[in-house]
Design a protein around this motif. Structure first.
Motif, short mmCIF file in Angstrom:
data_model
loop_
_atom_site.label_atom_id
_atom_site.label_comp_id
_atom_site.label_asym_id
_atom_site.label_seq_id
_atom_site.Cartn_x
_atom_site.Cartn_y
_atom_site.Cartn_z
N LEU A 41 10.84 -14.69 5.46
CA LEU A 41 10.59 -14.97 3.93
C LEU A 41 11.56 -14.40 2.71
O LEU A 41 12.13 -12.88 2.38
N ALA A 42 11.71 -15.23 1.73
CA ALA A 42 12.30 -14.91 0.72
C ALA A 42 11.90 -15.12 -0.20
O ALA A 42 10.88 -15.96 -1.17
N LEU A 43 11.62 -13.38 -1.24
CA LEU A 43 10.88 -12.85 -2.63
C LEU A 43 11.66 -12.84 -3.49
O LEU A 43 13.13 -12.46 -3.74
N LYS A 44 11.50 -13.60 -4.40
CA LYS A 44 11.96 -13.53 -5.58
C LYS A 44 11.99 -13.04 -6.57
O LYS A 44 10.05 -12.33 -6.78
N THR A 45 13.73 -11.99 -7.32
CA THR A 45 12.60 -11.47 -8.55
C THR A 45 13.35 -12.08 -9.54
O THR A 45 14.74 -12.97 -9.84
N ASP A 46 13.30 -11.67 -10.69
CA ASP A 46 13.51 -11.88 -12.23
C ASP A 46 15.21 -10.92 -12.71
O ASP A 46 15.66 -11.35 -13.26
N ASP A 47 15.06 -10.31 -11.50
CA ASP A 47 16.16 -8.77 -11.88
C ASP A 47 16.45 -8.01 -10.79
O ASP A 47 15.31 -7.54 -10.37
N ILE A 48 17.00 -8.76 -9.97
CA ILE A 48 17.50 -8.38 -8.99
C ILE A 48 18.34 -6.34 -8.79
O ILE A 48 18.03 -6.08 -7.53
N PHE A 49 19.17 -6.80 -10.08
CA PHE A 49 19.15 -5.19 -9.87
C PHE A 49 17.92 -4.16 -9.88
O PHE A 49 18.34 -2.55 -8.92
N GLU A 104 14.22 -11.16 2.65
CA GLU A 104 14.89 -11.19 1.74
C GLU A 104 14.67 -11.66 0.57
O GLU A 104 13.52 -11.97 -0.12
N ILE A 105 15.73 -10.53 0.11
CA ILE A 105 15.48 -10.30 -2.40
C ILE A 105 16.01 -11.29 -2.29
O ILE A 105 17.44 -11.55 -2.48
N ILE A 106 15.74 -12.56 -3.26
CA ILE A 106 16.66 -12.82 -3.70
C ILE A 106 16.02 -12.92 -5.85
O ILE A 106 14.95 -12.89 -6.45
N GLN A 107 17.71 -13.49 -6.51
CA GLN A 107 17.50 -14.02 -7.90
C GLN A 107 18.29 -15.03 -8.06
O GLN A 107 19.24 -15.22 -7.76
N ARG A 108 17.75 -16.24 -8.56
CA ARG A 108 18.47 -17.52 -9.12
C ARG A 108 18.58 -17.46 -10.14
O ARG A 108 17.72 -17.00 -11.26
N ILE A 109 19.49 -17.85 -11.30
CA ILE A 109 20.65 -18.10 -12.24
C ILE A 109 20.58 -19.48 -12.65
O ILE A 109 21.38 -19.99 -11.97
N GLY A 110 20.19 -20.13 -13.66
CA GLY A 110 20.98 -21.38 -14.53
C GLY A 110 19.22 -21.94 -13.55
O GLY A 110 18.14 -21.90 -13.62
N CYS A 111 19.89 -23.49 -14.22
CA CYS A 111 18.57 -24.56 -13.84
C CYS A 111 17.06 -24.49 -14.31
O CYS A 111 16.22 -24.85 -14.19
N MET A 112 17.26 -24.52 -16.07
CA MET A 112 16.04 -24.10 -16.45
C MET A 112 16.04 -25.49 -17.51
O MET A 112 16.84 -25.91 -17.50
N PRO A 164 7.47 -25.96 -25.50
CA PRO A 164 7.89 -26.15 -24.51
C PRO A 164 8.00 -25.37 -23.50
O PRO A 164 8.30 -24.13 -24.04
N VAL A 165 6.84 -25.29 -22.21
CA VAL A 165 7.23 -23.82 -21.74
C VAL A 165 8.59 -24.17 -20.45
O VAL A 165 8.37 -25.22 -19.84
N MET A 166 9.86 -23.31 -20.16
CA MET A 166 10.54 -23.56 -19.30
C MET A 166 10.15 -22.91 -18.63
O MET A 166 10.05 -22.07 -18.06
N GLU A 167 10.90 -23.55 -17.16
CA GLU A 167 10.91 -23.24 -15.80
C GLU A 167 11.92 -23.65 -14.95
O GLU A 167 12.66 -24.09 -15.51
N GLN A 168 12.30 -22.74 -14.38
CA GLN A 168 13.69 -22.25 -13.15
C GLN A 168 13.23 -23.96 -12.15
O GLN A 168 12.54 -23.77 -11.17
N ALA A 169 14.18 -24.89 -11.92
CA ALA A 169 14.24 -25.63 -11.11
C ALA A 169 13.89 -24.73 -9.02
O ALA A 169 14.75 -24.40 -9.33
N GLY A 170 13.33 -25.80 -8.93
CA GLY A 170 13.20 -25.19 -7.51
C GLY A 170 14.33 -24.83 -6.46
O GLY A 170 15.37 -26.17 -6.54
N GLY A 171 14.61 -23.67 -5.58
CA GLY A 171 16.68 -24.18 -5.34
C GLY A 171 17.58 -23.72 -5.87
O GLY A 171 18.50 -24.33 -5.11
#
Length: 426
Positions: A288-296, A373-381, A393-400
Motif C-alpha cells: 500500500l502506498a501512503l501519501k504525505t504532503d511532507d515526506i521529510f 510505501e511512503i510517498i510524496q508527489r510534487i506538481g500536477c496541480m 477554485p479548489v486546487m487538487e493534484q492529479a492522480g499518479g
C-alpha cells in the motif's frame, strides 16, 4: 469496459499511451478504507498506530457486545486502516452478538490467516451506490462475495450499504455508500482517543501480485470499467537478477489506482513477485502506498520509531545514486532537500508531469510478503472539477503525479535482492 470490450495487452512503458476514456461502470469517489485480517487485532493496531501515527477512532469487540471478532479502526487524515481478528470458534457465540459485519465468519478468517499470515482482506472504495456497483460489476463478470447489505447506525439513524466482489486471490473489493458519516463502518463504536498523525494523508494506490497479469487486469477492468493508467515490463524495471511485469488500473477521477504485478522468469534469481506468491500461498495485496504532503517530516517521525516497535525500511541506495540525483531530477528540490533525501534514504523519480519521492518498508510480518510505501508527489496541480461553483477554485493534484518510480525500480530491486539474500530465500 463491457464484456465485449477489447482486452488489455501488455506493451511496455515505451509503447503505452495513456488515455482516460471515462469508462467507469459506476461512480467511484475514492478509497474508503483497508481492512487487514490478523490473528491479534489488539497488538497489531497498536503497532500500526504507533509506527505510522494513526489515531484509534472506532472499535467492535467483546466490550461492545461483539463475540465473533475484535476489530479496531485507525485514522490519519483520509487514511483508514482496520484490523480484524476472529475470536475462538470453539466458544459458543451468543445469539445476541452485536457484529457490525454480519457476513464475517471466524472459520473463514482463520483459514485466511493460516494461508497468508497478516494480510489485506478488503480494499474499501467509496462509491455513489454500493448496490449498483455490485450489480454492474457482477453483470460484467465479477465474482460476488457479499451481496449488498444495509448497515444501520442507531445513534444517528443513518445507513450504509456495503457489498463485495472478488479482486484477486482471497482479497475483495468492498463497495461502500450511504448517508452514514462516522469514522469507519456503521455499527462500530466510536472511540475518543488522543489526536495522532505524522502527516500521512491518504491511500494513494494498492498493489496486487498475481500469477497471470493480463487475465487479472482484464477481469478487474471489465468488472469496474477502470482504464489502464500505466504499465511496465521486465525490460523497463528489472535487474540482471530478477524482474516483473506491471499494469496500473485507474478510476475515472484517477483517485483509485490499482497496480497489478506478475513475476518474470529466466533470470538468475527468483522474481520477488514469485517469492510473494509462494510465501503468501497465492495472489494477494503486495503493498500500500501512503501519501504525505511532507515526506521529510513524516519520515523523521517514522524512522524515530523504527527501533521502538515501528517499521523497518529497506536499505539506502548507493552513494552513486544520490550523487547523480540532482542531474536527473533538476531544481524541483533544493540542495537542502537533496541532503535530506540521502539522510532519510529516500528514492526520487519523475515523469513528464511531476516528481515522486518514495521509500519502502521491509515486510511487515514474519513472511516476506506485504509491505508499505511512503510517498510524496510534487506538481500536477489543477482546479477540482467538483464542485464547479467553488470560489475561489479548489486546487487538487492529479492522480499518479510523478509516476510510480520506474527510474527507481532497478535500485529498489537490488535492495530487495540483498535483503532476500539475508533471509536465504533464493
Amino acid at each position: 469496459m463491457g464484456l465485449d470490450a477489447p482486452s488489455l495487452k501488455l506493451v511496455g512503458h515505451g509503447q503505452f499511451k495513456r488515455v482516460n476514456p471515462n469508462s467507469d461502470l459506476f461512480k467511484v469517489i475514492k478509497f474508503h478504507h483497508i481492512d487487514w485480517w490478523c490473528s491479534d487485532a489488539t497488538s497489531t493496531q497498536r503497532r500500526f498506530g504507533w509506527g505510522l501515527g494513526m489515531q484509534l477512532v472506532a472499535k467492535s469487540d467483546l466490550s461492545t457486545g461483539n463475540s465473533t471478532f475484535a476489530s479496531y479502526a485507525l485514522k490519519s487524515n483520509d487514511l483508514v486502516f482496520s484490523f480484524t481478528a476472529p475470536y475462538s470458534t470453539k466458544v459458543e457465540k451468543s445469539k445476541e452478538s452485536k457484529s457490525p459485519i454480519p457476513w464475517y465468519k471466524a472459520d473463514m478468517a482463520l483459514n485466511f490467516i493460516a494461508a497468508h499470515g497478516l494480510g489485506v482482506r478488503s480494499v474499501g472504495v467509496l462509491v455513489e451506490d454500493a448496490a449498483e456497483a455490485h450489480q454492474k460489476a457482477t453483470a460484467h463478470g465479477a465474482v460476488s462475495v457479499v451481496e449488498p447489505v444495509t448497515l444501520r447506525d442507531e445513534a444517528s439513524g443513518t445507513e450504509q450499504v456495503v457489498s463485495e466482489v472478488n479482486l484477486y486471490g482471497d482479497v475483495v473489493l468492498r463497495f461502500v455508500s450511504g448517508s452514514y458519516q462516522g469514522p469507519y463502518l456503521a455499527g462500530y463504536t466510536a472511540v475518543e482517543s488522543p489526536p495522532l498523525s505524522y502527516g500521512i494523508q491518504r491511500l494513494d494506490h494498492a498493489v496486487g501480485n498475481v500469477h497471470d497479469l493480463e487475465k487479472a487486469v482484464n477481469y478487474i477492468a471489465r468488472a469496474t470499467g477502470f482504464h489502464e493508467f500505466a504499465e511496465f515490463t521486465a525490460e523497463d524495471v528489472g535487474t540482471v537478477d530478477s524482474g516483473l511485469n506491471s499494469m496500473v488500473l485507474a478510476s475515472n477521477n484517477e483517485r483509485v489506482l490499482l497496480p497489478v504485478n506478475e513475476p518474470t522468469f529466466g533470470t538468475r534469481r527468483k522474481s520477488q513477485i514469485q517469492t510473494f506468491l509462494e510465501q503468501n500461498e497465492g495472489p494477494g495485496l503486495q503493498h500500500l502506498a501512503l501519501k504525505t504532503d511532507d515526506i521529510f517530516s513524516t519520515m523523521r517521525e517514522l524512522r524515530k520509531r523504527s527501533s521502538q516497535g515501528g517499521f523497518d525500511f529497506m536499505p539506502r541506495a548507493s552513494d552513486a545514486y544520490y550523487k547523480n540525483l540532482p542531474a536527473k531530477i533538476g531544481d524541483v528540490l533544493t540542495p537542502e532537500q537533496y541532503k535530506q533525501v540521502q539522510e532519510l534514504g529516500l528514492l526520487v523519480d519523475k515523469d513528464d508531469q511531476g516528481v515522486l519521492l518514495q521509500i519502502f518498508t521491509q515486510p511487515l510480518s514474519d513472511r516476506p510478503t506485504v509491505f508499505l510505501e511512503i510517498i510524496q508527489r510534487i506538481g500536477c496541480m489543477h482546479e477540482r472539477a467538483e464542485p464547479a461553483s467553488a470560489v475561489p477554485p479548489v486546487m487538487e493534484q492529479a492522480g499518479g503525479c510523478g509516476g510510480f518510480g520506474k527510474g527507481n525500480f532497478s535500485e529498489l530491486f537490488k535492495s530487495i535482492e540483498d535483503y532476500e539474500r539475508l533471509l536465504d530465500i533464493n
